[in-house]
Design an enzyme around this catalytic site. Structure first.
Site, PDB file in Angstrom:
ATOM      1  N   TYR A 142      -2.534  -1.005  10.368  1.00 39.63           N
ATOM      2  CA  TYR A 142      -2.452  -1.282   8.936  1.00 39.63           C
ATOM      3  C   TYR A 142      -1.116  -0.795   8.376  1.00 39.63           C
ATOM      4  O   TYR A 142      -0.434  -1.538   7.645  1.00 39.63           O
ATOM      5  CB  TYR A 142      -3.612  -0.594   8.215  1.00 39.63           C
ATOM      6  CG  TYR A 142      -3.709  -0.898   6.741  1.00 39.63           C
ATOM      7  CD1 TYR A 142      -4.228  -2.103   6.297  1.00 39.63           C
ATOM      8  CD2 TYR A 142      -3.290   0.027   5.783  1.00 39.63           C
ATOM      9  CE1 TYR A 142      -4.327  -2.389   4.941  1.00 39.63           C
ATOM     10  CE2 TYR A 142      -3.385  -0.249   4.432  1.00 39.63           C
ATOM     11  CZ  TYR A 142      -3.905  -1.449   4.010  1.00 39.63           C
ATOM     12  OH  TYR A 142      -3.994  -1.728   2.676  1.00 39.63           O
ATOM     13  N   SER A 195       0.849  -1.183   0.000  1.00 38.43           N
ATOM     14  CA  SER A 195       0.000   0.000   0.000  1.00 38.43           C
ATOM     15  C   SER A 195       0.882   1.228   0.000  1.00 38.43           C
ATOM     16  O   SER A 195       2.048   1.169   0.416  1.00 38.43           O
ATOM     17  CB  SER A 195      -0.887   0.005   1.258  1.00 38.43           C
ATOM     18  OG  SER A 195      -1.581   1.225   1.402  1.00 38.43           O
ATOM     19  N   LYS A 219       1.938  -2.960   6.552  1.00 36.93           N
ATOM     20  CA  LYS A 219       2.380  -2.688   5.186  1.00 36.93           C
ATOM     21  C   LYS A 219       3.840  -2.236   5.153  1.00 36.93           C
ATOM     22  O   LYS A 219       4.581  -2.600   4.224  1.00 36.93           O
ATOM     23  CB  LYS A 219       1.468  -1.667   4.525  1.00 36.93           C
ATOM     24  CG  LYS A 219       0.044  -2.187   4.307  1.00 36.93           C
ATOM     25  CD  LYS A 219       0.007  -3.512   3.543  1.00 36.93           C
ATOM     26  CE  LYS A 219      -1.409  -4.000   3.283  1.00 36.93           C
ATOM     27  NZ  LYS A 219      -1.417  -5.283   2.545  1.00 36.93           N
TER      28      LYS A 219
END
Length: 255
Positions: free
Chosen positions: A160, A147, A164
């Site tokens: 998150y 991402s 990533k």
């Protein structure tokens, strides 16, 4: 007379591609792109009902696909399943999740649910597929869905982002380990792509304004925006690309 070089092929005829999280969103787009380029695409998920709909659509378009039952969270079972099938030339390692929360509201369950899928499962699924490639002497391509949030921070995305950033590190380090086997490892790093997983963000007007300010090309991403990048990294067109991150972020991280 000058002999012109020829562009390496983007075709994937004769190759097997495994796509995790391929029943919708980015995974569905990747499966369609790989199949259209000639790969036999194997779409993996815990429940096959939705996967079979995707498989039928790919076959009706004249391409080759099948579905297999695979719970990437059950690593022992996943290892056995992947050892029992033919090895793959391509892995699109896409299964993932998010549950956005402010940093002060993250609890252990929220952390574990995201980290176990986005980082731990991704790490070992790629390892299992790479083991099959090495055993079969396949010079393959592993593509992780990372991402833009693997390169910058994001509101309500501490866990998150951590996963990533982690998969970016895993990708670079495993690319070094696997280079001697001719296996390439890279990431794609999309901005917000309109998918079922991101719909809650698009339902929040304040977040939409935030996105419009951040994405310099002035629009959010669509699934079609990632398909060419996946095909590039899967094919011989990227034969000298490994340990790299392909940002598909509309200029978000260019600041």
């Amino acid at each position: 007379m000058i002999k012109l070089p020829r562009t390496p092929s983007f075709r994937l005829d004769g190759r097997r591609a495994l796509v995790t999280g391929g029943s919708s969103g980015i995974g569905l787009g990747a499966a369609a792109a790989l199949a259209e380029a000639g790969a036999h695409v194997v779409i993996a998920a815990r429940r096959l009902e939705k996967v079979e709909e995707v498989v039928r659509a790919i076959r009706e378009a004249g391409h080759s696909a099948e579905g297999i039952s695979l719970d990437v969270g059950d690593l022992d079972a996943a290892k056995q399943t992947l050892a029992a099938v033919e090895p793959f030339h391509i892995l699109f390692n896409n299964a993932g999740t998010n549950d956005p929360r402010p940093y002060l509201e993250v609890d252990e369950d929220n952390y574990d649910r995201i980290a176990d899928l986005n980082l731990k499962a991704a790490f070992f699924i790629a390892q299992f597929v790479a083991q099959g490639m090495v055993s079969a002497k396949i010079k393959g391509s592993i593509i992780h869905t990372s991402s833009q949030m693997g390169h910058v921070g994001g509101i309500d995305r501490a866990v998150y982002c951590g996963t990533k950033f982690g998969i970016e590190g895993v990708s670079k380090a495993s690319a070094l380990d696997l280079a001697r086997h001719g296996i390439r490892v890279n990431t794609i790093c999309p901005t917000f792509i309109r998918t079922p997983m991101t719909q809650s963000t698009f339902d929040d007007p304040e977040r939409v304004r935030w996105l419009e300010e951040k994405i310099k090309l002035g629009r959010v991403g669509e699934v079609e925006d990632i398909m060419g990048a996946v095909l590039f990294l899967a094919s011989d067109a990227s034969a000298l690309v490994t340990g790299a991150s392909l940002l598909i972020d509309g200029g978000w991280t260019a600041e």
